[in-house]
Design an enzyme around this catalytic site. Structure first.
Site, PDB file in Angstrom:
ATOM      1  N   LYS A   1      33.839  88.993 -32.161  1.00  0.00           N
ATOM      2  CA  LYS A   1      32.928  89.880 -31.444  1.00  0.00           C
ATOM      3  C   LYS A   1      33.736  90.876 -30.608  1.00  0.00           C
ATOM      4  O   LYS A   1      34.899  90.591 -30.333  1.00  0.00           O
ATOM      5  CB  LYS A   1      31.986  89.060 -30.573  1.00  0.00           C
TER       6      LYS A   1
ATOM      7  N   HIS B   1      31.419  81.853 -30.857  1.00  0.00           N
ATOM      8  CA  HIS B   1      32.013  80.542 -30.606  1.00  0.00           C
ATOM      9  C   HIS B   1      31.020  79.555 -30.005  1.00  0.00           C
ATOM     10  O   HIS B   1      31.223  78.358 -30.060  1.00  0.00           O
ATOM     11  CB  HIS B   1      33.304  80.646 -29.769  1.00  0.00           C
TER      12      HIS B   1
ATOM     13  N   LYS C   1      30.115  74.826 -30.752  1.00  0.00           N
ATOM     14  CA  LYS C   1      30.123  73.757 -29.745  1.00  0.00           C
ATOM     15  C   LYS C   1      29.437  72.507 -30.290  1.00  0.00           C
ATOM     16  O   LYS C   1      28.406  72.579 -30.957  1.00  0.00           O
ATOM     17  CB  LYS C   1      29.403  74.234 -28.477  1.00  0.00           C
TER      18      LYS C   1
ATOM     19  N   GLU D   1      28.641  82.387 -15.158  1.00  0.00           N
ATOM     20  CA  GLU D   1      30.097  82.415 -15.017  1.00  0.00           C
ATOM     21  C   GLU D   1      30.457  82.584 -13.539  1.00  0.00           C
ATOM     22  O   GLU D   1      29.749  83.284 -12.803  1.00  0.00           O
ATOM     23  CB  GLU D   1      30.681  83.583 -15.808  1.00  0.00           C
TER      24      GLU D   1
ATOM     25  N   ASP E   1      27.052  92.151 -23.899  1.00  0.00           N
ATOM     26  CA  ASP E   1      28.211  91.263 -23.997  1.00  0.00           C
ATOM     27  C   ASP E   1      27.804  89.814 -24.264  1.00  0.00           C
ATOM     28  O   ASP E   1      28.521  89.093 -24.960  1.00  0.00           O
ATOM     29  CB  ASP E   1      29.014  91.343 -22.681  1.00  0.00           C
TER      30      ASP E   1
ATOM     31  N   HIS F   1      25.577  85.294 -27.848  1.00  0.00           N
ATOM     32  CA  HIS F   1      25.474  83.875 -27.473  1.00  0.00           C
ATOM     33  C   HIS F   1      24.041  83.423 -27.162  1.00  0.00           C
ATOM     34  O   HIS F   1      23.570  82.426 -27.701  1.00  0.00           O
ATOM     35  CB  HIS F   1      26.337  83.578 -26.246  1.00  0.00           C
TER      36      HIS F   1
ATOM     37  N   LYS G   1      27.892  87.220 -14.065  1.00  0.00           N
ATOM     38  CA  LYS G   1      29.236  86.952 -13.554  1.00  0.00           C
ATOM     39  C   LYS G   1      29.182  86.741 -12.051  1.00  0.00           C
ATOM     40  O   LYS G   1      28.269  87.220 -11.396  1.00  0.00           O
ATOM     41  CB  LYS G   1      30.160  88.117 -13.888  1.00  0.00           C
TER      42      LYS G   1
END
Ligand code: NAP
EC number: 1.1.1.49
Length: 484
Positions: A144, A174, A178, A212, A231, A236, A336
């Protein structure tokens, strides 16, 4: 018979390769799962030789692997598979050298992992074809971000498709690698107990949080033009949403699972200028404290002073218009510099129609809580009697842990390890198909268009909190709360 594979990593000297890919490949060796991997050929622009690359890899692995997982004998075996070739993205000569190296090795399958800027993907694929480095048994893995909107994503997909068939194209997210995401499939489709309640009659709402602690760190230049919606949500969060919401697939084959995920993405209700202010929140972190450390705000970090229009937090109320999910809000949020780092899916079930108990059971609902990081756990939040002699029955929450090891940390498999192994084995189940990625972009583009049309503000929040107050209001308007 299984065919041997040569893996070529474009961007083999970069951050992703150093921190994630090479450690994951070492772990595949350590777990005895790398017998099909003949060579790992890293490429970069520097004039390195293979010996220096191996020395650098050695130092980096010692740095990034947990000490108890470092094994000198495994390293020696792994080291011998590592090679380095200089390849400038636009230099024909470099590709010819790569092709010669591949021809000399004679592994039937060539797997090209593109971990460079996505703007180079088209040129790299074309050169691989023109110089014969890619043959008919080649596959490509794409990192990505795949574009910054539908048009740019399509352009990359077109360029890649001119060389690699869709069956040979592996788009990484990713999160799909998991363990808990796979466990979610097992829990959903393996338990007859859950099957009847997995729908709007019983589920009140679904929440997906990817929080995050870190700020934009060194990625600010990229991030300032991107924002949290592009992003994180486009890939995700929408991938996780589609797995939570999909219908039972006809089989566990890649095509069947991806068909069902795709149907969910197609049913996402577009968020437009008419409802974007009620259905989304944009935020940007100000100064504050995270983990006891004082941190600067996004706009105080010198490079981003002009990035007032970039969100570092986004919350969305998404609706899936189909028979299973009509009327059930899927609340998504990511940001974030939030209070702590965790990723979690919460399926909150409906309240009892009537309360028999002295304390209010409406506060205490049943929830299935699926934690993706930092630990990987699944727990069912149920209720039972608070112990005691009082005649007034009182409820208390009890968590049933559905993961064998409730704190999956031991010798667990990293997402990149699983995804690299799947790419080596040619299994596309945990990779995103072109139509999925493009459909996700279409939904995201509509939100961005609505933000632009309405001048949607980016609301400040203090670092170390869970986002702007407007995010609390997003669920509170529906008489619901975020699960914290
Ligand atoms: N880092 C992460 O955690 C992460 C996570 C998810 C996705 N990604 C994606 O993975 C990709 C790589 O990220 P990164 O963080 O590893 O970047 P990076 O540290 O900047 O590394 C870039 C790599 O690409 C090579 N490269 C750059 N320009 C090139 C050119 N013109 N021709 C050939 N090779 C070239 C570099 O070679 P030299 O070393 O010789 O300059 C280096 O190996 C990006 O698409 C990024 O969005 C990264």
């Amino acid at each position: 018979m299984s065919q041997m594979v040569d893996l070529v990593i474009f961007g083999g000297t970069g951050d992703l390769s150093t921190r994630k890919l090479l450690p994951a490949l070492y772990q595949l060796h350590r777990h005895g799962l790398a017998d099909r991997l003949r060579r790992i050929i890293a490429t970069g622009r520097g004039e390195l030789d293979t010996d220096s690359f191996r020395s650098e890899a050695h130092a980096n692995l010692e740095r990034f692997l947990p000490r108890d997982q470092w094994d000198g004998a495994i390293w020696e075996h792994f080291r011998d598979t590592l090679h380095y070739v200089k390849v400038e993205a636009d230099d024909d000569n470099d590709y010819r050298q790569l092709a010669q190296l591949l021809d000399a090795g004679d592994a039937p399958v060539r797997l090209f992992y593109l971990a460079t800027l996505p703007s180079l993907y088209g040129a790299i694929c074309a050169q691989l074809k023109n110089t014969g480095a890619a043959n008919t048994h080649s596959r490509v893995v794409l990192e990505k971000p795949l574009g910054h909107d539908l048009a740019s994503c399509r352009a990359i997909n077109e360029e890649v498709a001119a060389v690699f068939a869709e069956e040979a194209t592996f788009r990484i997210d990713h999160y799909l690698g998991k363990e808990t995401v796979q466990n979610l499939l097992a829990v959903r489709f393996g338990n007859p107990l859950l099957h009847p309640v997995w729908k709007n009659t019983f589920v009140d709402n679904v929440q997906i949080t990817v929080a995050e602690e870190i700020g934009v760190e060194g990625r600010g230049g990229y991030y300032a033009k991107t924002g949290a919606l592009r992003d994180m949500v486009q890939n995700h969060l929408l991938q996780v949403l589609s797995i939570v919401a999909m219908e039972p697939p006809a089989s566990l084959d890649a095509a069947d699972i991806r068909d069902e995920k795709m149907k969910v993405l197609r049913c996402l209700e577009p968020i437009t200028a008419s409802n974007v202010k009620e259905r989304t929140v944009r935020g940007r972190y100000d100064a504050g404290a995270v983990g006891g450390q004082a941190v600067k705000g996004f706009l105080e970090e010198a490079e981003y002073r002009d990035a007032e229009g970039t969100e570092t937090f986004v919350a969305i109320k998404a609706l899936i218009n189909n028979w299973r999910w009509a009327g059930v809000p899927f609340y998504l949020r990511t940001g974030k510099r939030l209070s702590r780092r965790y990723s979690e899916i919460v399926i909150e079930f409906k309240k009892q129609p009537f309360s028999l108990f002295a304390n209010d059971p409406n506060e205490l609902t049943n929830k299935l809580v699926i934690r993706l990081q930092p630990d990987e756990t699944i727990s069912l939040h149920t209720l039972n009697k608070k112990p005691g002699l009082t005649r007034n029955l009182r409820l208390q929450p009890v968590e049933l842990h559905l993961t064998a090891d409730s704190n999956h940390k031991g010798d667990s498999y990293d997402a990149y390890e699983r995804l690299l192994l799947d790419a080596v084995n040619g299994d596309q189940t945990l990779f995103m198909r072109r139509d999925e990625v493009e459909t996700a972009w279409r939904w995201i583009d509509t939100i961005i268009g609505a933000w632009e049309e309405t001048g949607m503000p980016v609301k400040p929040y203090n670092s170390g909190t869970m986002g702007p107050n407007a995010a609390t209001a997003l669920t509170a308007r529906d008489d619901r709360n975020w699960y914290e």
